[in-house]
Design a protein around this motif. Sequence first.
Motif, PDB file in Angstrom:
ATOM      1  N   LEU A  53     -10.240  62.951  35.018  1.00  0.00           N
ATOM      2  CA  LEU A  53     -10.538  64.404  34.744  1.00  0.00           C
ATOM      3  C   LEU A  53      -9.984  64.942  33.347  1.00  0.00           C
ATOM      4  CD1 LEU A  53     -10.098  65.622  38.399  1.00  0.00           C
ATOM      5  CD2 LEU A  53     -12.449  65.212  37.045  1.00  0.00           C
ATOM      6  N   ALA A  54     -10.237  66.012  32.998  1.00  0.00           N
ATOM      7  CA  ALA A  54      -9.840  66.520  31.842  1.00  0.00           C
ATOM      8  C   ALA A  54      -8.112  66.476  31.562  1.00  0.00           C
ATOM      9  CB  ALA A  54     -10.364  67.928  31.292  1.00  0.00           C
ATOM     10  N   ASN A  55      -7.374  66.890  32.659  1.00  0.00           N
ATOM     11  CA  ASN A  55      -5.899  66.631  32.452  1.00  0.00           C
ATOM     12  C   ASN A  55      -5.658  65.273  32.784  1.00  0.00           C
ATOM     13  OD1 ASN A  55      -6.726  66.431  35.287  1.00  0.00           O
ATOM     14  ND2 ASN A  55      -4.812  67.696  36.003  1.00  0.00           N
ATOM     15  N   GLY A  56      -6.285  64.294  32.756  1.00  0.00           N
ATOM     16  CA  GLY A  56      -5.785  63.033  33.186  1.00  0.00           C
ATOM     17  C   GLY A  56      -5.843  62.469  34.512  1.00  0.00           C
ATOM     18  N   ASP A  57      -5.935  63.480  35.343  1.00  0.00           N
ATOM     19  CA  ASP A  57      -5.624  63.016  36.794  1.00  0.00           C
ATOM     20  C   ASP A  57      -7.052  62.251  37.344  1.00  0.00           C
ATOM     21  OD1 ASP A  57      -3.276  64.062  37.100  1.00  0.00           O
ATOM     22  OD2 ASP A  57      -4.023  65.700  37.956  1.00  0.00           O
ATOM     23  N   THR A  58      -6.908  61.283  38.086  1.00  0.00           N
ATOM     24  CA  THR A  58      -8.221  60.991  38.851  1.00  0.00           C
ATOM     25  C   THR A  58      -8.543  62.111  40.064  1.00  0.00           C
ATOM     26  OG1 THR A  58      -6.899  59.686  40.646  1.00  0.00           O
ATOM     27  CG2 THR A  58      -7.620  58.556  38.685  1.00  0.00           C
ATOM     28  N   LEU A  59      -9.610  61.851  40.565  1.00  0.00           N
ATOM     29  CA  LEU A  59      -9.946  62.962  41.758  1.00  0.00           C
ATOM     30  C   LEU A  59      -9.058  62.899  42.753  1.00  0.00           C
ATOM     31  CD1 LEU A  59     -12.082  65.099  42.061  1.00  0.00           C
ATOM     32  CD2 LEU A  59     -13.412  63.299  43.414  1.00  0.00           C
ATOM     33  N   LYS A  60      -8.577  61.830  43.366  1.00  0.00           N
ATOM     34  CA  LYS A  60      -7.703  62.068  44.260  1.00  0.00           C
ATOM     35  C   LYS A  60      -6.026  62.400  43.972  1.00  0.00           C
ATOM     36  CE  LYS A  60      -6.378  56.763  44.330  1.00  0.00           C
ATOM     37  NZ  LYS A  60      -6.581  55.522  45.189  1.00  0.00           N
ATOM     38  N   GLU A  61      -5.851  62.063  42.895  1.00  0.00           N
ATOM     39  CA  GLU A  61      -4.485  62.400  42.150  1.00  0.00           C
ATOM     40  C   GLU A  61      -4.372  63.876  41.738  1.00  0.00           C
ATOM     41  OE1 GLU A  61      -3.396  58.525  39.516  1.00  0.00           O
ATOM     42  OE2 GLU A  61      -4.313  60.076  38.463  1.00  0.00           O
ATOM     43  N   LEU A  62      -5.768  64.503  41.527  1.00  0.00           N
ATOM     44  CA  LEU A  62      -5.778  65.974  41.366  1.00  0.00           C
ATOM     45  C   LEU A  62      -5.509  66.729  42.895  1.00  0.00           C
ATOM     46  CD1 LEU A  62      -6.790  68.519  39.565  1.00  0.00           C
ATOM     47  CD2 LEU A  62      -8.859  68.065  40.583  1.00  0.00           C
ATOM     48  N   LEU A  63      -6.078  66.040  43.870  1.00  0.00           N
ATOM     49  CA  LEU A  63      -5.909  66.831  45.054  1.00  0.00           C
ATOM     50  C   LEU A  63      -4.821  66.570  45.526  1.00  0.00           C
ATOM     51  CD1 LEU A  63      -9.818  65.919  46.162  1.00  0.00           C
ATOM     52  CD2 LEU A  63      -8.538  68.212  45.822  1.00  0.00           C
ATOM     53  N   ALA A  64      -4.070  65.688  45.319  1.00  0.00           N
ATOM     54  CA  ALA A  64      -2.819  65.465  45.889  1.00  0.00           C
ATOM     55  C   ALA A  64      -1.568  66.072  44.988  1.00  0.00           C
ATOM     56  CB  ALA A  64      -2.069  63.852  45.665  1.00  0.00           C
ATOM     57  N   ARG A  65      -1.920  66.361  43.774  1.00  0.00           N
ATOM     58  CA  ARG A  65      -0.746  67.149  43.030  1.00  0.00           C
ATOM     59  C   ARG A  65      -0.956  68.375  43.031  1.00  0.00           C
ATOM     60  NH1 ARG A  65      -1.475  62.439  38.040  1.00  0.00           N
ATOM     61  NH2 ARG A  65      -0.268  60.894  38.756  1.00  0.00           N
ATOM     62  N   GLY A  66      -2.192  68.927  43.182  1.00  0.00           N
ATOM     63  CA  GLY A  66      -2.347  70.266  43.254  1.00  0.00           C
ATOM     64  C   GLY A  66      -2.019  70.958  44.508  1.00  0.00           C
ATOM     65  N   ARG A  67      -1.517  70.273  45.360  1.00  0.00           N
ATOM     66  CA  ARG A  67      -1.130  70.947  46.751  1.00  0.00           C
ATOM     67  C   ARG A  67      -0.088  72.063  46.564  1.00  0.00           C
ATOM     68  NH1 ARG A  67       2.908  67.114  50.409  1.00  0.00           N
ATOM     69  NH2 ARG A  67       3.909  66.256  48.890  1.00  0.00           N
ATOM     70  N   TYR A  68       0.990  71.859  45.780  1.00  0.00           N
ATOM     71  CA  TYR A  68       2.062  72.898  45.525  1.00  0.00           C
ATOM     72  C   TYR A  68       1.451  74.133  44.800  1.00  0.00           C
ATOM     73  CZ  TYR A  68       4.868  68.684  46.391  1.00  0.00           C
ATOM     74  OH  TYR A  68       5.413  67.569  47.140  1.00  0.00           O
ATOM     75  N   ALA A  69       0.689  73.912  44.167  1.00  0.00           N
ATOM     76  CA  ALA A  69       0.146  75.188  43.461  1.00  0.00           C
ATOM     77  C   ALA A  69      -0.573  76.076  44.315  1.00  0.00           C
ATOM     78  CB  ALA A  69      -0.791  74.984  42.460  1.00  0.00           C
ATOM     79  N   PRO A  80      -0.928  83.097  41.637  1.00  0.00           N
ATOM     80  CA  PRO A  80      -1.184  82.688  40.358  1.00  0.00           C
ATOM     81  C   PRO A  80      -0.339  82.918  39.049  1.00  0.00           C
ATOM     82  CG  PRO A  80      -3.247  83.700  41.477  1.00  0.00           C
ATOM     83  CD  PRO A  80      -2.233  83.766  42.313  1.00  0.00           C
ATOM     84  N   GLU A  81       0.358  84.099  39.492  1.00  0.00           N
ATOM     85  CA  GLU A  81       1.329  84.483  38.259  1.00  0.00           C
ATOM     86  C   GLU A  81       2.663  83.424  38.223  1.00  0.00           C
ATOM     87  OE1 GLU A  81       2.540  87.020  41.599  1.00  0.00           O
ATOM     88  OE2 GLU A  81       0.603  86.444  41.048  1.00  0.00           O
ATOM     89  N   LYS A  82       2.738  82.660  39.237  1.00  0.00           N
ATOM     90  CA  LYS A  82       3.876  81.792  39.470  1.00  0.00           C
ATOM     91  C   LYS A  82       3.449  80.372  38.901  1.00  0.00           C
ATOM     92  CE  LYS A  82       6.474  84.603  42.853  1.00  0.00           C
ATOM     93  NZ  LYS A  82       6.926  84.598  44.238  1.00  0.00           N
ATOM     94  N   TRP A  83       2.100  80.184  38.750  1.00  0.00           N
ATOM     95  CA  TRP A  83       1.776  78.685  38.391  1.00  0.00           C
ATOM     96  C   TRP A  83       2.261  78.296  37.011  1.00  0.00           C
ATOM     97  CZ3 TRP A  83      -4.369  80.086  39.419  1.00  0.00           C
ATOM     98  CH2 TRP A  83      -4.539  79.856  40.966  1.00  0.00           C
TER      99      TRP A  83
END
Length: 323
Positions: free
Chosen positions: A166-182, A187-190
């Motif tokens: 993807l645009a940020n360099g993640d694969t789809l499964k990486e995006l969904l793994a790394r995005g969990r903490y957010a 939103p103001e703490k992202w």
Amino acid sequence: MNVSTNGIRVDIGSGKILPKGSTPNGGESSPENMGVHLSIDETSLGNGEFYTIVTNKEVRGREHSLVAIVLGTDSDEVLRVLRQIDSGVRRKVTEVTLDLSDSMNRICRYAFPGAKRVIDRFHVQKQVLEAVQEVRIAHRWDAINADTEAREQVNLTGEKYEPARLANGDTLKELLARGRYALFKSPEKWTDSQRQRVDLMFSLYPDLKKAYWLSQHLSAIFSNKKSMADNARLNLARWYNRVAESGFKSFNTIAATFYEHSDETINYFDNRSRVQPYQILHLPTMQPLFLNTAFLLCALFYHTPTFAPNTLKTDKKKRESLS
């Protein structure tokens, strides 16, 4: 009086560690630590066994805050231990903060009949955060399965498999793994990278975006310090309507649970009481406490308790289940 937890003997009066050499017992109470504002909660003290812990909130987690600690969560056994405390003392309790479990509610009704029961907001928000993660995890499994299938197809041709990025360099499964903490954060703490990941996830998965904003709307209700009980009741009713319109089964189940405990939930807005943080045991050298990731992050972002360094460790299996 002392009780043994995970092989560690605890003096229930002071909360201090005692020399080893005793065997675990069912539970103990410490009447001298009683107050009028109490918390009751359950936790695992590192050995997989759950303990029910009652604390005096006015001591704020310091020495002599421990009122009772009982091995297990059986309401009859907890009541047996609490009834070691004089009924006149127990009737003076005016407020008890607890979670959403029926057993805790029963304990409070019978042990502290004159107390107002207050559902802790962080147990409420924890359930909603877990529902958001449930949506993310379902999409991640779809991404993992699709990636595995694509990899196998390419391997059959003898070529090297290169997953799409993807645009940020993640694969789809990486995006969904790394995005969990957010998704645990407002939103103001992202951070910038978290915001980019969230934007990508929300554009690809509108249902995840809907689930996230349902959790944020609930958080806003509890975070509004000017909100009184009547106003909060109205806002929660509106939130229930949003949940009904969303079509999420898990959210509807959670909303039904909240509604069942509506009076205790609304009581939070009187004094904004919360369950005593887990450092109530006053054991700086205790074995790590095993906490659910969702609860820990919810606590850190909404509650910010002062956990002692090196005292918290997330159970590996629970951590993997959320990845």
